[in-house]
Motif scaffolding. Sequence first.
Motif, PDB file in Angstrom:
ATOM      1  N   THR A  92       7.080   9.828   1.485  1.00 16.81           N
ATOM      2  CA  THR A  92       5.654  10.012   1.241  1.00 16.81           C
ATOM      3  C   THR A  92       5.326  10.253  -0.224  1.00 16.81           C
ATOM      4  OG1 THR A  92       3.667  11.073   2.064  1.00 16.81           O
ATOM      5  CG2 THR A  92       5.539  12.497   1.699  1.00 16.81           C
TER       6      THR A  92
ATOM      7  N   HIS B 149       1.302   4.551  -3.062  1.00 14.36           N
ATOM      8  CA  HIS B 149       1.018   5.907  -2.597  1.00 14.36           C
ATOM      9  C   HIS B 149       2.192   6.859  -2.833  1.00 14.36           C
ATOM     10  CE1 HIS B 149      -2.985   5.830  -0.951  1.00 14.36           C
ATOM     11  NE2 HIS B 149      -2.727   4.684  -0.352  1.00 14.36           N
TER      12      HIS B 149
ATOM     13  N   ASP C 187       1.081  13.573   2.155  1.00 13.01           N
ATOM     14  CA  ASP C 187       0.436  13.543   3.463  1.00 13.01           C
ATOM     15  C   ASP C 187       1.526  13.593   4.528  1.00 13.01           C
ATOM     16  OD1 ASP C 187      -0.838  12.923   5.872  1.00 13.01           O
ATOM     17  OD2 ASP C 187      -2.246  11.559   4.910  1.00 13.01           O
TER      18      ASP C 187
ATOM     19  N   ASP D 115       1.182   8.706  -6.029  1.00 10.94           N
ATOM     20  CA  ASP D 115      -0.228   9.050  -6.230  1.00 10.94           C
ATOM     21  C   ASP D 115      -0.508  10.550  -6.273  1.00 10.94           C
ATOM     22  OD1 ASP D 115      -0.017   9.794  -3.574  1.00 10.94           O
ATOM     23  OD2 ASP D 115      -1.579   8.439  -2.844  1.00 10.94           O
TER      24      ASP D 115
ATOM     25  N   LEU E 107       0.289   5.515   3.959  1.00 15.83           N
ATOM     26  CA  LEU E 107       0.393   6.364   2.777  1.00 15.83           C
ATOM     27  C   LEU E 107       1.837   6.673   2.411  1.00 15.83           C
ATOM     28  CD1 LEU E 107      -2.482   8.875   3.622  1.00 15.83           C
ATOM     29  CD2 LEU E 107      -2.582   6.823   2.191  1.00 15.83           C
ATOM     30  N   THR E 108       2.771   6.089   3.125  1.00 15.07           N
ATOM     31  CA  THR E 108       4.188   6.308   2.864  1.00 15.07           C
ATOM     32  C   THR E 108       4.895   4.961   2.709  1.00 15.07           C
ATOM     33  OG1 THR E 108       4.765   6.282   5.208  1.00 15.07           O
ATOM     34  CG2 THR E 108       4.236   8.414   4.274  1.00 15.07           C
TER      35      THR E 108
ATOM     36  N   ASP F  26       0.065  11.218   7.896  1.00 11.05           N
ATOM     37  CA  ASP F  26      -0.075   9.773   7.708  1.00 11.05           C
ATOM     38  C   ASP F  26      -0.263   9.036   9.030  1.00 11.05           C
ATOM     39  OD1 ASP F  26      -0.289   7.312   6.541  1.00 11.05           O
ATOM     40  OD2 ASP F  26       1.811   7.148   5.973  1.00 11.05           O
TER      41      ASP F  26
ATOM     42  N   THR G  99       0.826  -1.207   0.000  1.00 14.22           N
ATOM     43  CA  THR G  99       0.000   0.000   0.000  1.00 14.22           C
ATOM     44  C   THR G  99       0.855   1.251   0.000  1.00 14.22           C
ATOM     45  OG1 THR G  99      -1.797  -1.116   1.134  1.00 14.22           O
ATOM     46  CG2 THR G  99      -1.800   1.273   1.236  1.00 14.22           C
TER      47      THR G  99
END
Length: 132
Positions: free
Chosen positions: A125, A20, A27, A23, A35-36, A30, A16
């Motif tokens: 990130t 990201h 963020d 993307d 997200l990182t 997070d 995941t």
Amino acid sequence: VAASSSKAGGYRRPDTGLWHVVDGVIDKLDHYHCLTWQDTTDNEFPDWLEIKLPEAQRIARVVVFPFEKSLKDYAVQVYVGGDWREVDKVTGQNADEIAHKFAPVTTDRVRLFVTAANGPDSRVTEVEVYGQ
């Protein structure tokens, strides 16, 4: 996107954090650590993060957004003629955003090759790749 290792804080699949990284979302909080990109080998280096483009592109700039200023020493590399070639290198970094400009090169892959972090692990990130 591929990496030497990857975890997502135990909240999601380990890949995941990888997708990201490209993307377009930066963020800085997070809260769930998904997200990182974060490597799984605390205090062991090198770590690497590779972005494979759909096809070869002419690139001349890469912008890296380390999560919580985690990256200290690393090289930006491109894949040319079957080998990784270093186009920029930084040492002693402690920033939220690091821009790399270099002579244009045609490649289908960009890699961050991390040799030291400001803490136990490498965390990113977002990575942006530009033609100029």
